[in-house]
Scaffold this active site. Structure first.
Site, PDB file in Angstrom:
ATOM      1  N   LYS A 152      38.730  40.873  42.350  1.00  0.00           N
ATOM      2  CA  LYS A 152      38.340  40.271  41.073  1.00  0.00           C
ATOM      3  C   LYS A 152      38.851  41.155  39.942  1.00  0.00           C
ATOM      4  CE  LYS A 152      34.276  39.346  38.123  1.00  0.00           C
ATOM      5  NZ  LYS A 152      32.817  39.170  38.041  1.00  0.00           N
ATOM      6  N   ASP A 154      34.606  40.965  30.649  1.00  0.00           N
ATOM      7  CA  ASP A 154      33.700  39.839  30.884  1.00  0.00           C
ATOM      8  C   ASP A 154      32.665  39.754  29.765  1.00  0.00           C
ATOM      9  OD1 ASP A 154      32.179  37.787  31.843  1.00  0.00           O
ATOM     10  OD2 ASP A 154      31.309  38.918  33.529  1.00  0.00           O
ATOM     11  N   LYS A 179      27.168  36.830  27.144  1.00  0.00           N
ATOM     12  CA  LYS A 179      26.201  37.855  27.543  1.00  0.00           C
ATOM     13  C   LYS A 179      25.504  38.394  26.294  1.00  0.00           C
ATOM     14  CE  LYS A 179      28.651  39.734  31.574  1.00  0.00           C
ATOM     15  NZ  LYS A 179      27.691  39.358  32.624  1.00  0.00           N
ATOM     16  N   ASP A 201      34.894  45.082  34.944  1.00  0.00           N
ATOM     17  CA  ASP A 201      34.831  43.873  35.770  1.00  0.00           C
ATOM     18  C   ASP A 201      36.146  43.581  36.507  1.00  0.00           C
ATOM     19  OD1 ASP A 201      32.985  42.050  36.698  1.00  0.00           O
ATOM     20  OD2 ASP A 201      33.435  40.533  35.175  1.00  0.00           O
ATOM     21  N   ASP A 205      29.563  32.486  32.677  1.00  0.00           N
ATOM     22  CA  ASP A 205      29.442  33.896  33.053  1.00  0.00           C
ATOM     23  C   ASP A 205      29.543  34.092  34.570  1.00  0.00           C
ATOM     24  OD1 ASP A 205      29.213  36.585  32.615  1.00  0.00           O
ATOM     25  OD2 ASP A 205      27.048  36.571  32.240  1.00  0.00           O
ATOM     26  N   GLU A 224      32.056  33.686  36.372  1.00  0.00           N
ATOM     27  CA  GLU A 224      33.514  33.471  36.339  1.00  0.00           C
ATOM     28  C   GLU A 224      34.243  34.124  37.506  1.00  0.00           C
ATOM     29  OE1 GLU A 224      32.059  35.911  34.880  1.00  0.00           O
ATOM     30  OE2 GLU A 224      33.349  37.569  35.486  1.00  0.00           O
ATOM     31  N   ARG A 247      33.655  34.254  40.678  1.00  0.00           N
ATOM     32  CA  ARG A 247      33.817  33.391  41.853  1.00  0.00           C
ATOM     33  C   ARG A 247      34.900  32.337  41.629  1.00  0.00           C
ATOM     34  NH1 ARG A 247      27.567  31.902  41.686  1.00  0.00           N
ATOM     35  NH2 ARG A 247      27.623  33.978  40.763  1.00  0.00           N
TER      36      ARG A 247
HETATM   37  N1  BES Z   1      30.573  40.653  36.012  1.00  0.00           N
HETATM   38  C1  BES Z   1      29.297  40.084  36.181  1.00  0.00           C
HETATM   39  C2  BES Z   1      28.438  40.809  37.218  1.00  0.00           C
HETATM   40  C3  BES Z   1      28.083  42.247  36.928  1.00  0.00           C
HETATM   41  C4  BES Z   1      26.825  42.568  36.478  1.00  0.00           C
HETATM   42  C5  BES Z   1      28.967  43.271  37.191  1.00  0.00           C
HETATM   43  C6  BES Z   1      26.477  43.877  36.243  1.00  0.00           C
HETATM   44  C7  BES Z   1      28.637  44.593  36.963  1.00  0.00           C
HETATM   45  C8  BES Z   1      27.376  44.895  36.493  1.00  0.00           C
HETATM   46  C9  BES Z   1      29.428  38.638  36.635  1.00  0.00           C
HETATM   47  O1  BES Z   1      30.552  37.962  36.179  1.00  0.00           O
HETATM   48  C10 BES Z   1      28.240  37.878  36.110  1.00  0.00           C
HETATM   49  O2  BES Z   1      28.128  37.777  34.924  1.00  0.00           O
HETATM   50  N2  BES Z   1      27.417  37.360  37.019  1.00  0.00           N
HETATM   51  C11 BES Z   1      26.269  36.604  36.644  1.00  0.00           C
HETATM   52  C12 BES Z   1      26.222  35.350  37.508  1.00  0.00           C
HETATM   53  C13 BES Z   1      25.184  34.355  37.082  1.00  0.00           C
HETATM   54  C14 BES Z   1      25.533  33.761  35.724  1.00  0.00           C
HETATM   55  C15 BES Z   1      25.103  33.277  38.127  1.00  0.00           C
HETATM   56  C16 BES Z   1      25.041  37.471  36.885  1.00  0.00           C
HETATM   57  O3  BES Z   1      25.017  38.224  37.864  1.00  0.00           O
HETATM   58  O4  BES Z   1      24.149  37.445  36.058  1.00  0.00           O
HETATM   59 ZN    ZN Z   2      32.182  39.127  35.778  1.00  0.00          ZN
HETATM   60 MN    MN Z   3      30.295  37.119  34.270  1.00  0.00          MN
END
Ligand code: BES
Ligand code: ZN
Ligand code: MN
Length: 512
Positions: free
Chosen positions: A274, A279, A286, A297, A356, A358, A360
């Site tokens: 990834k 992000d 966010k 990210d 967010d 993204e 996946r």
């Molecule tokens: N890049 C983030 C996940 C992340 C969180 C990485 C903290 C490093 C530290 C990812 O893209 C994300 O935002 N995931 C969301 C998914 C949700 C919207 C289903 C999450 O984990 O909140």
């Molecule tokens: Zn992310």
């Molecule tokens: Mn994200």
């Protein structure tokens, strides 16, 4: 980077800024570890007592500095904690590799600003040489590219250059295995440190095109075939996931394919990373407090990139293809909206409920692309979910897989190289949470078990019959706390060593 040398010199005669010795935690206080006999002798048997007086216990990560004994050319002794003394009755095995790696890293960090240090840590075999070498090279790392106020030569946060040279005592310069251990440690650590540099580089300087250009240059240098798909090529190819994430940014997405091939290869591994260079969350923005470190990210793509280059440098007898799914996730008038439906490279449609989620989406396209070559196994690496950080904390990554034996093999490889990792399930009942009234699947499901939901989403984009594992490194990818062992603040380079180990095990036929 710090230069590693092997030396047979006597500790007393060595011209260096410091001599590093090991201290273990014994039943009755600190115990001087093997390797430091000459140093201990020069203190007339009082060294353990002196260390105790100075407050040393031998605990892991502890650093105690004391003046070198008279007659020594080096002025300073740095005693570093190795943790509990290994049991004497246990099959003669000494300190484990991770204890040595951590101690060497902590010592190297404590020697910031020094030109040369001799490491007199316990060495029984080549794997100890490798661990100490790796620990030194990883622990001495610092990122100061943007510290303009520091002097030109300074390469560390405190205005001092990292340790310039580490001479490993106890290692044999003419021993083939010892030499190979140093070469491997150097190749792996150099590439891992480069991954750290990429992670630490601010997102205004590392967008998808810049990352792709760096990958291209490195591939050329190491005889790796490289192919970069830009926006136009992605559109032509139907990569709706990568495009859907990148379309809101002024810096367009890229898919980079790195192919390392060996004429002696019997197996083919694919690594997928990834690579969200920033992000923001996109339209599902966010909140403040959740985006300051989101330059990290792209840590999965950085790890994959480093592992492929390391495999090439080591000449491993296995084919390794690396896929870097690069995009910047930004909100704008052209960005994907919650409610939009994307047609993915696999042909499946995805309703984007949360922009967010993204990672996946870009991984789905890269996993499907990787699947087209029918590799023996695919491993993806991603800072995918906050849920995995909640589950496993900030130092352990989660492993999910469509094959229990492969998941265990990945965990064993991680354990072997000193990367904490833990198996996570893919519970079938969580799949229905991603049912979409409009498309084949939604990019979000139940909140509970969010890391596993993400894993189940990815599984849908792995080609039929292909063994696959998913590493969610959201916790350990970026160290927001202070440095520890050989892990610096900021980008850690986690998963690089697990991937390299998997490639080695596959090459030697010891995996799958
Ligand atoms: N890049 C983030 C996940 C992340 C969180 C990485 C903290 C490093 C530290 C990812 O893209 C994300 O935002 N995931 C969301 C998914 C949700 C919207 C289903 C999450 O984990 O909140
Ligand atoms: Zn992310
Ligand atoms: Mn994200």
């Amino acid at each position: 980077m710090t230069a590693l040398t092997l030396s047979t010199a006597a500790a007393s005669g060595l011209r260096a800024d410091a001599i590093v010795i090991g201290v273990a935690k014994g039943a009755k206080g600190p115990v001087v570890a093997p390797g430091a006999e000459a140093v201990a002798k020069a203190y007339d048997g009082s060294l353990a007592g002196v260390l105790e007086t100075l407050g040393a216990s031998g605990a892991e990560g502890e650093v105690t500095k004391l003046p070198a004994p008279s007659g020594f050319k080096a002025p300073l002794v740095v005693a570093v904690g190795l943790g509990p003394e290994p049991g004497k009755d246990a099959d003669g095995a000494g300190f484990d590799a991770e204890a040595l790696r951590k101690a060497a890293g902590a010592a190297a960090r404590a020697l910031t600003g020094a030109k040369k240090a001799a490491f007199a840590l316990p060495v029984e075999d080549a794997s100890d040489v490798a661990a100490i070498g790796e620990g030194v090279l990883l622990g001495a790392y610092s990122f100061d590219t943007y510290k303009e106020a520091a002097p030109k030569t300074a390469r560390s946060g405190n205005g001092k250059a990292p340790l310039a040279e580490a001479a490993l005592l106890g290692a044999k310069p003419r021993d083939k295995e010892h030499k190979a251990a140093v070469e491997r440690a150097t190749a792996v650590a150099e590439e891992l440190n480069r991954a750290r540099d990429l992670i630490n580089t601010p997102p205004n300087d590392l967008d998808p095109a810049a990352f792709a250009a760096i990958a291209q240059a490195a591939a050329k240098e190491h005889g790796i075939k490289v192919q970069v798909l830009d926006e136009k090529a992605l559109e032509k190819g139907g990569y709706g996931g990568i495009l859907g994430v990148g379309v809101g940014s002024a810096s367009g997405p890229r898919l980079v394919k790195l192919s390392y091939t060996s004429s002696k290869a019997k197996k083919h591994l694919a690594f997928v990373g990834k690579g969200i260079t920033y992000d923001s969350g996109g339209i599902s923005l966010k909140p403040a407090g959740h985006n300051e470190t989101m330059k990290c990210d792209m840590s999965g793509a950085a790890a994959v990139f480093a592992a492929v280059v390391a495999a090439a440098r080591l000449g491993l007898e296995v084919n390794v293809t690396g896929w870097l799914a690069l995009a910047e996730n930004m909100p704008s008038g052209s960005a994907t909206r919650p409610g939009d439906v994307l047609r993915m490279f696999s042909g499946k449609t995805v309703e984007v409920l949360n922009t967010d989620a993204e990672g996946r989406l870009v991984l789905a396209d890269a996993l499907w692309a990787a699947s087209q070559e029918k590799p023996d196994a695919i491993v993806d690496v991603a800072t995918l979910t906050g849920a995995m950080v909640l589950a496993l904390g900030s130092r352990t990554f989660g492993i999910m897989a469509n094959d229990d034996a492969f998941r265990s093999a990945v965990q064993e490889a991680a354990e072997e190289v000193g990367e904490p990792a833990w198996p996570m399930p893919l519970p079938e009942h969580l799949r229905k949470g991603m049912d979409s009234p409009t498309a084949d699947i939604a990019n979000m499901g139940e909140r509970m078990g969010g890391g596993l939901v993400a894993g189940l989403f990815l599984r849908e984009f792995v080609g039929e019959g292909i063994t696959w594992a998913h590493l969610d490194i959201a916790g350990p990818a970026f160290n927001e706390g202070g440095p520890f062992g050989y892990t610096p603040k900021g980008g850690t380079g986690t998963a690089v060593r697990t991937l390299v180990r998997l490639a080695e095990l596959t090459a030697s036929g010891d995996l799958g």
